[in-house]
Design a protein around this motif. Structure first.
Motif, PDB file in Angstrom:
ATOM      1  N   GLU A 251      71.918 -16.654  72.584  1.00 15.00           N
ATOM      2  CA  GLU A 251      70.740 -17.444  72.933  1.00 15.00           C
ATOM      3  C   GLU A 251      69.745 -16.602  73.735  1.00 15.00           C
ATOM      4  N   LYS A 252      70.268 -15.806  74.662  1.00 15.01           N
ATOM      5  CA  LYS A 252      69.418 -14.932  75.463  1.00 15.01           C
ATOM      6  C   LYS A 252      68.750 -13.866  74.582  1.00 15.01           C
ATOM      7  N   ALA A 253      69.494 -13.366  73.601  1.00 12.80           N
ATOM      8  CA  ALA A 253      68.931 -12.368  72.690  1.00 12.80           C
ATOM      9  C   ALA A 253      67.724 -12.934  71.958  1.00 12.80           C
ATOM     10  N   ASN A 254      67.830 -14.184  71.563  1.00  8.01           N
ATOM     11  CA  ASN A 254      66.722 -14.839  70.873  1.00  8.01           C
ATOM     12  C   ASN A 254      65.527 -15.014  71.808  1.00  8.01           C
ATOM     13  N   GLU A 255      65.788 -15.411  73.061  1.00  7.50           N
ATOM     14  CA  GLU A 255      64.721 -15.600  74.041  1.00  7.50           C
ATOM     15  C   GLU A 255      63.994 -14.283  74.322  1.00  7.50           C
ATOM     16  N   ILE A 256      64.776 -13.226  74.514  1.00  2.00           N
ATOM     17  CA  ILE A 256      64.183 -11.925  74.841  1.00  2.00           C
ATOM     18  C   ILE A 256      63.381 -11.400  73.657  1.00  2.00           C
ATOM     19  N   SER A 257      63.935 -11.489  72.454  1.00  2.00           N
ATOM     20  CA  SER A 257      63.222 -11.015  71.262  1.00  2.00           C
ATOM     21  C   SER A 257      61.913 -11.768  71.070  1.00  2.00           C
ATOM     22  N   ALA A 258      61.905 -13.050  71.408  1.00  2.00           N
ATOM     23  CA  ALA A 258      60.682 -13.847  71.252  1.00  2.00           C
ATOM     24  C   ALA A 258      59.543 -13.295  72.093  1.00  2.00           C
ATOM     25  N   VAL A 259      59.873 -12.670  73.233  1.00  2.00           N
ATOM     26  CA  VAL A 259      58.846 -12.062  74.089  1.00  2.00           C
ATOM     27  C   VAL A 259      58.118 -10.956  73.332  1.00  2.00           C
ATOM     28  N   PHE A 260      58.820 -10.294  72.399  1.00  2.00           N
ATOM     29  CA  PHE A 260      58.238  -9.196  71.623  1.00  2.00           C
ATOM     30  C   PHE A 260      57.859  -9.624  70.208  1.00  2.00           C
ATOM     31  N   GLY A 261      57.822 -10.941  70.004  1.00  2.00           N
ATOM     32  CA  GLY A 261      57.420 -11.476  68.713  1.00  2.00           C
ATOM     33  C   GLY A 261      58.494 -11.477  67.662  1.00  2.00           C
ATOM     34  N   GLY A 262      59.734 -11.256  68.069  1.00  2.00           N
ATOM     35  CA  GLY A 262      60.832 -11.210  67.108  1.00  2.00           C
ATOM     36  C   GLY A 262      61.795 -12.363  67.292  1.00  2.00           C
ATOM     37  N   GLN A 263      62.833 -12.376  66.472  1.00  2.00           N
ATOM     38  CA  GLN A 263      63.881 -13.367  66.610  1.00  2.00           C
ATOM     39  C   GLN A 263      65.200 -12.754  66.149  1.00  2.00           C
ATOM     40  N   VAL A 264      66.287 -13.252  66.716  1.00  2.00           N
ATOM     41  CA  VAL A 264      67.618 -12.752  66.388  1.00  2.00           C
ATOM     42  C   VAL A 264      68.275 -13.650  65.353  1.00  2.00           C
ATOM     43  N   MET A 265      68.331 -14.940  65.642  1.00  2.00           N
ATOM     44  CA  MET A 265      68.970 -15.880  64.738  1.00  2.00           C
ATOM     45  C   MET A 265      67.931 -16.479  63.787  1.00  2.00           C
ATOM     46  N   ASP A 266      68.196 -16.403  62.487  1.00  2.00           N
ATOM     47  CA  ASP A 266      67.274 -16.941  61.481  1.00  2.00           C
ATOM     48  C   ASP A 266      67.263 -18.461  61.503  1.00  2.00           C
TER      49      ASP A 266
END
Length: 266
Positions: A251-266
């Motif tokens: 969940e944290k990976a998804n939150e952090i990636s969102a800061v850079f415009g990305g996402q982890v879980m599809d």
């Protein structure tokens, strides 16, 4: 190449005089060559390109290596950029911006799990630790800022699964050469699982009885720009994806990636 330590040179563009240190210019010309080559270089290739006498080139390379500006592989003798230069480069290309943006999440994870928490980013020599927050006990678990992580570490597995450019291929070849055939086979199987699960696990990579978990940070291009690693003693670092702790990390990976415009879980 003139054997003088300093001289006055004329700046042709502005027709003004500036004092420059010739030895620094020569040293930086060597660094510039290796950086722009984008691949490790042999001594003879550097000599051919720079035309510096071999005796002087040895001195320059030894000095630059001792400062960490360059790195010389003990087995192959090839020269690449060193950890010190990488750290300077990270500041120049705003890698510090990644640290600033990720740091609050790094602190949250550290407070929640009470384990050593790291941020690693990709460099020419492999993934490097650029930020570390120690566990509540202050234990040193085998790494520090500037440490290059091996391919069999959790972050190493993660980067090996997602990085496919020529620089990464060179790193993978060098790292895999040190593994047995069975270890290489196991690594390739893990890489496929990592791409599916978006999380990596390892035991004993940096120190005995120590385990780690790594999660990815993606940007808007789905490029892996970093990894958060949680490190602790084996009995404190679960290695199953369904474990509550690892679901929290995803969940944290998804939150952090969102800061850079990305996402982890599809």
């Amino acid at each position: 190449m003139n054997k003088v330590s300093s001289r006055r040179v004329i700046c042709m563009a502005g027709e003004t005089k500036h004092t420059q240190v010739q030895s620094l210019l020569v040293g930086f010309s060597i660094v510039d060559l290796i950086v722009k080559n984008n691949a490790p270089m042999k001594f003879n290739d550097i000599h051919y390109e720079t035309k510096i006498t071999k005796s002087n080139l040895y001195k320059y390379l030894n000095t630059l290596t001792s400062l960490g500006i360059l790195h010389r592989d003990k087995e192959s003798g090839l020269y690449t950029t060193g950890s010190t230069l990488v750290q300077y480069g990270m500041a120049a290309v705003n890698k510090e911006d990644i640290i600033d943006k990720v740091n609050p999440f790094l602190q949250d994870i550290n407070l929640q799990l009470k384990e050593t928490t790291l941020l690693a980013v990709w460099t020419q020599n492999g993934p490097m630790i650029v930020k570390m927050i120690h566990s509540s006990l202050g234990l040193n678990l085998g790494g520090q800022v500037g440490t290059l992580l091996p391919i069999h570490s959790a972050a190493g597995k993660l980067f090996s699964a997602y990085k496919h450019d020529p620089m990464a291929a060179t790193w993978k070849d060098k790292e895999e050469y040190q593994l047995s055939d069975s270890q290489q086979t196991e690594l390739k199987e893990e890489q496929q699982l990592i791409i599916h699960q978006k999380i990596a696990f390892a035991k004993g990579a940096l120190a005995s009885s120590v385990a780690s978990t790594a999660i990815p940070i993606f940007d808007f291009n789905r490029e892996l720009i970093g990894s958060i690693i949680v490190v602790g003693f084996e009995n404190n670092i679960p290695q199953e994806i369904d474990h509550e702790q690892n679901q929290y990390l995803l969940e944290k990976a998804n939150e952090i990636s969102a800061v850079f415009g990305g996402q982890v879980m599809d």
